[in-house]
Scaffold this motif. Structure first.
Motif, mmCIF file in Angstrom:
data_model
loop_
_atom_site.group_PDB
_atom_site.id
_atom_site.type_symbol
_atom_site.label_atom_id
_atom_site.label_comp_id
_atom_site.label_asym_id
_atom_site.label_seq_id
_atom_site.Cartn_x
_atom_site.Cartn_y
_atom_site.Cartn_z
ATOM 1 N N GLU A 155 24.012 17.215 8.838
ATOM 2 C CA GLU A 155 23.788 17.351 7.398
ATOM 3 C C GLU A 155 24.821 16.567 6.603
ATOM 4 O O GLU A 155 24.503 15.935 5.588
ATOM 5 N N SER B 4 18.144 23.774 -2.351
ATOM 6 C CA SER B 4 17.815 22.561 -3.102
ATOM 7 C C SER B 4 16.637 22.808 -4.029
ATOM 8 O O SER B 4 16.630 22.362 -5.191
ATOM 9 N N GLU B 5 15.645 23.541 -3.536
ATOM 10 C CA GLU B 5 14.488 23.880 -4.385
ATOM 11 C C GLU B 5 14.910 24.768 -5.545
ATOM 12 O O GLU B 5 14.474 24.575 -6.683
ATOM 13 N N SER C 269 14.547 31.882 4.300
ATOM 14 C CA SER C 269 13.358 31.119 4.651
ATOM 15 C C SER C 269 12.947 31.465 6.072
ATOM 16 O O SER C 269 13.601 32.237 6.767
ATOM 17 N N THR D 20 19.735 27.156 5.120
ATOM 18 C CA THR D 20 19.489 27.527 3.718
ATOM 19 C C THR D 20 19.391 26.341 2.783
ATOM 20 O O THR D 20 18.991 26.507 1.627
ATOM 21 N N LEU D 21 19.745 25.150 3.242
ATOM 22 C CA LEU D 21 19.859 24.008 2.328
ATOM 23 C C LEU D 21 18.547 23.666 1.644
ATOM 24 O O LEU D 21 18.537 23.357 0.442
ATOM 25 N N ALA D 22 17.437 23.699 2.373
ATOM 26 C CA ALA D 22 16.153 23.349 1.760
ATOM 27 C C ALA D 22 15.805 24.323 0.635
ATOM 28 O O ALA D 22 15.419 23.912 -0.468
ATOM 29 N N GLY D 23 15.969 25.632 0.903
ATOM 30 C CA GLY D 23 15.676 26.619 -0.123
ATOM 31 C C GLY D 23 16.605 26.520 -1.316
ATOM 32 O O GLY D 23 16.187 26.676 -2.470
ATOM 33 N N GLN E 150 16.592 22.780 -8.188
ATOM 34 C CA GLN E 150 15.654 21.985 -8.977
ATOM 35 C C GLN E 150 15.031 22.843 -10.075
ATOM 36 O O GLN E 150 14.863 22.400 -11.219
ATOM 37 N N ARG F 170 23.953 12.779 6.855
ATOM 38 C CA ARG F 170 22.803 12.402 6.029
ATOM 39 C C ARG F 170 23.178 12.294 4.562
ATOM 40 O O ARG F 170 22.539 11.562 3.800
ATOM 41 N N ARG F 171 24.197 13.014 4.148
ATOM 42 C CA ARG F 171 24.625 12.987 2.747
ATOM 43 C C ARG F 171 25.800 12.047 2.513
ATOM 44 O O ARG F 171 26.379 12.035 1.428
ATOM 45 N N SER G 258 13.133 29.539 8.597
ATOM 46 C CA SER G 258 14.149 29.038 9.529
ATOM 47 C C SER G 258 15.346 29.962 9.593
ATOM 48 O O SER G 258 15.900 30.214 10.667
#
Length: 373
Positions: free
Chosen positions: A146, A90-91, A55, A85-88, A94, A149-150, A57
């Motif tokens: 991170e 997670s997508e 990504s 990399t977590l956002a990418g 999904q 938050r989890r 970032s």
């Protein structure tokens, strides 16, 4: 079932996990390999379906390091990379919902994603002497936001740890480690007969420093090759095209170019190299003694483990000129070719690997993980 493989660090992690990923596919399951842009070509080369998770970032993060290999030895860098990399991921999860997540040893995002998805997490220890006990706490500190938050108090514990190291060289013989036979994997080329047959009546020495490290400059590489051919050995130099071009014309008893180690290594009597993880494991699996000149802390740990076992000699020459290092490597090579004790120890390690459970055996173990959740 769907198995998502996550790799981080270098091409080593891709090649080391390939056998298990193919075994998963051969068992009838779906596989995706998620990795960073610098490694996606390796995924394609070994015939696996790959997805780039680079990504904006993570591109910014990669721009701050001199080399992707820097991330392999710094827990802080690996932690930052996982966070990026977590956002990418997670997508991706999904769009393509995994039933099991398999992460390379330093892919800290794999455990976080598995915890978020509530699916089994498999940690794949892909090469010798990874200092996880040192790197994990630093990565956990970097990932503290991170994790918080989890609702996690630390790095998620894997449901299964797979280790391809020979038992005699394993850093920590933990009871929860599931051993797996190492299967050498690398990009392939069309083969000529010499590549899969032994030269009659003479020894063969393999020289390589992988694709990223430069062990010897062209003239000194020729010096090493000349000293080995002088004692009757055939020399095979596995090297990128640029190194082969610099080396120039070869004699009849010297071959140089891109050479698949999984095929050529078993035809050799000795390997001279820098201690890279992929090279070392391929040579161990082939039962071949080694002369190693390690350039960094991790490769020194690998070289020392093999040398202490009696299957290798470590050539420590960080301050020597290239031509002096060539002479040192040649002297060690002559020693190992003459002393069959090194070959016996190398063959003992290969026998250890051959006795370990196959990747197909490990797939059957992974298939049971979802039943416990």
């Amino acid at each position: 079932m769907r198995f998502l493989f996550l790799t981080t660090g270098s091409h080593v992690t891709v090649y080391a996990m390939t056998a298990l990923a193919h075994a998963v596919r051969n068992a009838g399951h779906e596989v995706l390999v998620a990795t960073n842009e610098p490694l996606i070509d390796a995924v394609e080369t070994v015939g696996l379906p790959g997805v780039s998770i680079t990504s904006a970032s993570i591109r910014r993060f990669l721009a701050t390091v001199d080399s992707p290999h820097e991330m392999v030895v710094t827990g802080r860098g690996l932690g930052r990379m996982a966070a990026a990399t977590l956002a990418g991921l997670s997508e991706l999860a999904q769009d393509w919902r995994p039933d099991v997540i398999v992460g390379s040893s330093m892919s800290y995002a794999a455990g976080l994603l598995a915890a978020a998805r509530d699916v089994p997490f498999v940690r794949h220890i892909e090469y010798l002497r990874i200092p996880m006990a040192e790197i994990d706490p630093v990565a956990a500190e970097e990932l503290a936001p991170e994790l918080s938050r989890r609702g996690l108090g630390g790095l998620p514990k894997p449901d299964l740890v797979v280790d391809v190291s020979p038992p005699s060289l394993r850093s920590s013989p933990a009871a929860d480690v599931h051993p797996m036979r190492y299967v050498a994997t690398n990009p392939q080329r069309r083969l000529q007969r010499w590549a899969y047959t032994r030269p009659p009546g003479r020894s063969r020495v393999l020289i390589t420093s992988g694709t990223h490290h430069r062990m010897l400059a062209g003239r000194s590489l020729r010096r090493l090759a000349a000293q080995l051919t002088a004692v009757g050995a055939e020399v095979v130099i596995a090297a990128p095209t640029r190194v082969a071009e610099e080396f120039g014309a070869t004699a009849e008893d010297v071959r140089i170019g891109w050479i698949p180690l999984d095929t050529v290594a078993p035809t050799c009597d000795l390997a001279v190299h820098h201690g890279g993880a992929t090279t070392t494991m391929a040579v161990i699996a082939a039962g071949v003694p080694q002369v190693i000149t390690p350039p960094n802390t991790h490769t020194r740990a690998i070289a020392d483990a093999l040398s202490n076992f009696g299957a290798a000699v470590t050539a420590r020459a960080p301050h020597q000129a290239d031509h002096e290092l060539a002479d040192v490597l040649a002297a060690h090579s002559r020693e190992l070719l003459a002393d069959h004790r090194y070959a016996r120890q190398a063959q003992a390690l290969a026998a250890e690997l051959a006795a370990l459970p196959t990747p197909a055996d490990v797939v059957r173990r992974m298939e049971t993980l979802t039943a416990t959740r």
